[in-house]
Design a protein around this motif. Structure first.
Motif, PDB file in Angstrom:
ATOM      1  N   LEU A 101       0.823  -1.208   0.000  1.00 39.13           N
ATOM      2  CA  LEU A 101       0.000   0.000   0.000  1.00 39.13           C
ATOM      3  C   LEU A 101       0.857   1.259   0.000  1.00 39.13           C
ATOM      4  O   LEU A 101       0.537   2.247  -0.673  1.00 39.13           O
ATOM      5  N   GLU A 102       1.958   1.226   0.736  1.00 41.62           N
ATOM      6  CA  GLU A 102       2.836   2.392   0.773  1.00 41.62           C
ATOM      7  C   GLU A 102       3.532   2.591  -0.572  1.00 41.62           C
ATOM      8  O   GLU A 102       3.778   3.731  -0.990  1.00 41.62           O
ATOM      9  N   GLN A 103       3.863   1.502  -1.250  1.00 41.63           N
ATOM     10  CA  GLN A 103       4.409   1.638  -2.606  1.00 41.63           C
ATOM     11  C   GLN A 103       3.420   2.346  -3.513  1.00 41.63           C
ATOM     12  O   GLN A 103       3.782   3.238  -4.294  1.00 41.63           O
ATOM     13  N   LEU A 104       2.162   1.946  -3.408  1.00 36.99           N
ATOM     14  CA  LEU A 104       1.118   2.515  -4.242  1.00 36.99           C
ATOM     15  C   LEU A 104       0.934   3.998  -3.950  1.00 36.99           C
ATOM     16  O   LEU A 104       0.885   4.838  -4.866  1.00 36.99           O
ATOM     17  N   GLU A 105       0.845   4.344  -2.674  1.00 43.76           N
ATOM     18  CA  GLU A 105       0.643   5.742  -2.296  1.00 43.76           C
ATOM     19  C   GLU A 105       1.841   6.599  -2.673  1.00 43.76           C
ATOM     20  O   GLU A 105       1.682   7.730  -3.159  1.00 43.76           O
ATOM     21  N   ALA A 106       3.045   6.089  -2.437  1.00 46.78           N
ATOM     22  CA  ALA A 106       4.239   6.857  -2.780  1.00 46.78           C
ATOM     23  C   ALA A 106       4.300   7.139  -4.279  1.00 46.78           C
ATOM     24  O   ALA A 106       4.579   8.270  -4.702  1.00 46.78           O
ATOM     25  N   ALA A 107       4.017   6.132  -5.083  1.00 44.56           N
ATOM     26  CA  ALA A 107       4.044   6.314  -6.535  1.00 44.56           C
ATOM     27  C   ALA A 107       3.012   7.346  -6.984  1.00 44.56           C
ATOM     28  O   ALA A 107       3.277   8.168  -7.868  1.00 44.56           O
ATOM     29  N   PHE A 108       1.844   7.312  -6.354  1.00 44.92           N
ATOM     30  CA  PHE A 108       0.788   8.258  -6.692  1.00 44.92           C
ATOM     31  C   PHE A 108       1.219   9.696  -6.398  1.00 44.92           C
ATOM     32  O   PHE A 108       1.131  10.580  -7.267  1.00 44.92           O
ATOM     33  N   GLY A 125       8.585  -7.642  -4.139  1.00 48.82           N
ATOM     34  CA  GLY A 125       9.299  -6.809  -5.099  1.00 48.82           C
ATOM     35  C   GLY A 125       8.615  -5.475  -5.345  1.00 48.82           C
ATOM     36  O   GLY A 125       7.552  -5.175  -4.783  1.00 48.82           O
ATOM     37  N   THR A 126       9.236  -4.681  -6.184  1.00 43.56           N
ATOM     38  CA  THR A 126       8.671  -3.394  -6.560  1.00 43.56           C
ATOM     39  C   THR A 126       7.438  -3.615  -7.430  1.00 43.56           C
ATOM     40  O   THR A 126       7.488  -4.339  -8.429  1.00 43.56           O
ATOM     41  N   LEU A 127       6.336  -2.997  -7.048  1.00 41.43           N
ATOM     42  CA  LEU A 127       5.085  -3.167  -7.774  1.00 41.43           C
ATOM     43  C   LEU A 127       4.971  -2.167  -8.918  1.00 41.43           C
ATOM     44  O   LEU A 127       5.435  -1.028  -8.802  1.00 41.43           O
ATOM     45  N   THR A 128       4.346  -2.580  -9.994  1.00 40.62           N
ATOM     46  CA  THR A 128       4.107  -1.695 -11.135  1.00 40.62           C
ATOM     47  C   THR A 128       2.694  -1.139 -11.039  1.00 40.62           C
ATOM     48  O   THR A 128       1.724  -1.897 -10.970  1.00 40.62           O
ATOM     49  N   THR A 129       2.584   0.176 -10.998  1.00 38.24           N
ATOM     50  CA  THR A 129       1.282   0.820 -10.817  1.00 38.24           C
ATOM     51  C   THR A 129       0.576   1.052 -12.148  1.00 38.24           C
ATOM     52  O   THR A 129       1.181   1.032 -13.214  1.00 38.24           O
ATOM     53  N   ASP A 130      -0.711   1.292 -12.061  1.00 39.07           N
ATOM     54  CA  ASP A 130      -1.543   1.602 -13.225  1.00 39.07           C
ATOM     55  C   ASP A 130      -2.496   2.723 -12.842  1.00 39.07           C
ATOM     56  O   ASP A 130      -3.530   2.500 -12.228  1.00 39.07           O
ATOM     57  N   PHE A 131      -2.128   3.957 -13.187  1.00 30.02           N
ATOM     58  CA  PHE A 131      -2.944   5.113 -12.858  1.00 30.02           C
ATOM     59  C   PHE A 131      -3.684   5.657 -14.077  1.00 30.02           C
ATOM     60  O   PHE A 131      -3.982   6.845 -14.171  1.00 30.02           O
ATOM     61  N   ALA A 143      -7.072  -1.931  -4.160  1.00 26.30           N
ATOM     62  CA  ALA A 143      -5.706  -1.528  -4.503  1.00 26.30           C
ATOM     63  C   ALA A 143      -5.257  -2.116  -5.829  1.00 26.30           C
ATOM     64  O   ALA A 143      -4.552  -1.465  -6.611  1.00 26.30           O
ATOM     65  N   ASN A 144      -5.670  -3.353  -6.106  1.00 25.57           N
ATOM     66  CA  ASN A 144      -5.259  -3.995  -7.355  1.00 25.57           C
ATOM     67  C   ASN A 144      -5.779  -3.281  -8.592  1.00 25.57           C
ATOM     68  O   ASN A 144      -5.253  -3.469  -9.688  1.00 25.57           O
ATOM     69  N   GLY A 145      -6.798  -2.458  -8.407  1.00 19.48           N
ATOM     70  CA  GLY A 145      -7.297  -1.655  -9.523  1.00 19.48           C
ATOM     71  C   GLY A 145      -6.288  -0.617  -9.989  1.00 19.48           C
ATOM     72  O   GLY A 145      -6.375  -0.120 -11.114  1.00 19.48           O
ATOM     73  N   PHE A 146      -5.317  -0.291  -9.113  1.00 23.25           N
ATOM     74  CA  PHE A 146      -4.272   0.664  -9.460  1.00 23.25           C
ATOM     75  C   PHE A 146      -2.921  -0.008  -9.657  1.00 23.25           C
ATOM     76  O   PHE A 146      -1.895   0.659  -9.700  1.00 23.25           O
TER      77      PHE A 146
END
Length: 232
Positions: A69-76, A120-126, A215-218
């Motif tokens: 979740l923190e990876q997702l928020e940081a990337a955003f 690992g590092t997650l790949t986001t989809d915004f 979260a998986n939606g992003f």
């Protein structure tokens, strides 16, 4: 003075000790990292079919859940600050930059604490977010922040190690501040809205399954948690 973060790497210059000073949790963090490093092979990180990743089990699994979740928020927020929306004010820029800095610190802390147990590092989809539009950005920020707080509250009962619980409590406190601020930017006075705080004055929570479904939606790298019972 703000900490400058590279918009590409997202804080490579932020040493782990910077977060420890920021959180005021040096002793607890050392205990957390020591426990994570000594976890047995009974707590593996699974790679799921189709290229996704599983958070694993035990306390390291909960930390990986938070790390995802923190990876997702940081990337955003890195994207938000790197490409400001049209008409953004100086105060909004300052607020969002502060949140970005916090999220990057949280992300880097969990990565360091988990060590070899980290996913690992997650790949986001915004692709569903219009980063040039204030409404689109703030609505997405509200969704991420509200979900983040509900996630920590919902997973807390699964944490067995006191050090982990201490760190989670300190981080969710900051995430709740973020959530209140974002809500208030959208609608002044909505920082304790009934969509988040119930009639008993308690923040609402969500299960790991519910949180990951959103979260998986992003995320292009899908995250699962097959080793946990989602029933409280």
């Amino acid at each position: 003075m703000k900490t400058e973060i590279n918009p590409i790497t997202g804080g490579a210059n932020m040493a782990r000790r910077s977060f420890l000073r920021y959180a005021g949790a040096s002793a607890a963090a050392v205990a957390v990292m020591g426990t994570a490093a000594s976890c047995s092979k009974n707590d593996p990180i699974f790679i799921t079919p189709g290229g996704g990743t599983d958070i694993g089990s035990g306390d390291p699994g909960i930390l990986n859940f938070a790390y995802a979740l923190e990876q997702l928020e940081a990337a955003f927020y890195l994207q938000v600050v790197a490409t400001p929306y049209s008409g953004i004010s100086s105060i909004e820029t300052a607020y969002l930059t502060d949140i970005r800095d916090h999220e990057v610190l949280h992300r880097d802390f969990f990565k360091a604490a988990l060590g070899s147990k980290a996913i690992g590092t997650l790949t986001t989809d915004f692709s569903t977010i219009n980063f040039s539009d204030r409404t689109s950005v703030l609505n997405a920020a509200k969704l991420l922040e509200d979900t983040g707080v509900q996630a920590y509250d919902g997973a807390g009962y699964l944490i067995k190690d006191a050090g982990y619980l201490t760190i989670a409590g300190k981080i969710v406190s900051v995430e709740a501040r973020h959530a209140a601020l974002i809500s208030n930017l959208i609608t002044p006075g909505s920082f304790v809205g009934s969509d988040q705080v119930d009639g008993d004055g308690l923040n609402k929570s969500a299960t790991i399954a519910e949180v990951l479904a959103g979260a998986n939606g992003f995320l292009k790298t899908k995250v699962s948690a097959v080793n946990y019972n989602y029933k409280p």
